[in-house]
Design a protein around this motif. Sequence first.
Motif, mmCIF file in Angstrom:
data_model
loop_
_atom_site.group_PDB
_atom_site.id
_atom_site.type_symbol
_atom_site.label_atom_id
_atom_site.label_comp_id
_atom_site.label_asym_id
_atom_site.label_seq_id
_atom_site.Cartn_x
_atom_site.Cartn_y
_atom_site.Cartn_z
ATOM 1 N N LEU A 120 0.789 -1.231 0.000
ATOM 2 C CA LEU A 120 0.000 0.000 0.000
ATOM 3 C C LEU A 120 0.818 1.276 0.000
ATOM 4 N N THR A 121 1.997 1.222 0.594
ATOM 5 C CA THR A 121 2.811 2.437 0.713
ATOM 6 C C THR A 121 4.176 2.178 0.097
ATOM 7 N N GLU A 129 3.211 10.239 -7.251
ATOM 8 C CA GLU A 129 1.788 10.528 -7.079
ATOM 9 C C GLU A 129 1.503 12.020 -7.056
ATOM 10 N N PHE A 133 -2.120 13.495 -8.284
ATOM 11 C CA PHE A 133 -3.143 13.685 -7.258
ATOM 12 C C PHE A 133 -2.975 14.966 -6.458
ATOM 13 N N PHE A 137 -3.487 15.193 -1.265
ATOM 14 C CA PHE A 137 -4.179 13.925 -1.500
ATOM 15 C C PHE A 137 -3.221 12.756 -1.319
ATOM 16 N N ALA A 138 -2.046 12.844 -1.945
ATOM 17 C CA ALA A 138 -1.079 11.747 -1.892
ATOM 18 C C ALA A 138 -0.602 11.495 -0.459
ATOM 19 N N ARG A 141 -3.480 9.865 1.550
ATOM 20 C CA ARG A 141 -3.614 8.472 1.133
ATOM 21 C C ARG A 141 -2.495 7.630 1.725
ATOM 22 N N PHE A 142 -1.288 8.166 1.678
ATOM 23 C CA PHE A 142 -0.126 7.471 2.213
ATOM 24 C C PHE A 142 -0.285 7.225 3.716
ATOM 25 N N ILE A 144 -3.052 7.177 5.547
ATOM 26 C CA ILE A 144 -4.132 6.225 5.807
ATOM 27 C C ILE A 144 -3.676 4.807 5.493
ATOM 28 N N SER A 145 -2.945 4.642 4.400
ATOM 29 C CA SER A 145 -2.442 3.313 4.036
ATOM 30 C C SER A 145 -1.489 2.772 5.095
#
Length: 167
Positions: A120-121, A129, A133, A137-138, A141-142, A144-145
């Motif tokens: 995921l990361t 990214e 994005f 955002f990136a 996302r990172f 959260i992952s």
Amino acid sequence: MDRTLLWIAAVTGLGYALAWSKAPSDALDAARSSVAMLGQSLPWIVVSMFLAGLVSQWLQPEMVARWLGREAGLFGMVLGALIGMLGTGSRFAVYPLAVSLLAADASPGAVVAFTTSWQLTSLARLPAEFPFFGMPFALVRFAISFVISVAGGVLFEWLWRILSHFR
């Protein structure tokens, strides 16, 4: 031989037999494609297995148990996820390494955090990214992952302990 492998081989063979009975040219195309993928993957698989064997000899079980073992608890899972973030290799390298960690007394939860984070990361992919994005955002996302990787390790460890009582 592993029973799962036998079942997958039987289902695959049946699939090819069915494909051959319907359209032999499709079955041949599938076989050619499979051989090409094998030719592309085989060098990676062989080198990765030798690398995993070498790493397994270098890993000191006492150190792995201290940093990634059950006694390390949540810290071990966070560390496993951090190490996974650094991974840029193929699954043919990462999975044998994960098995080596398990063999050296890493907790199953830390290994799940490691492999999940690897999937995921990736610190190496993160900058790629940004142009697509945007940085906020990136980064979200990172983050959260990463949290998902650690939470997955915690959940796996908990379930694994429960299930191990039934084996």
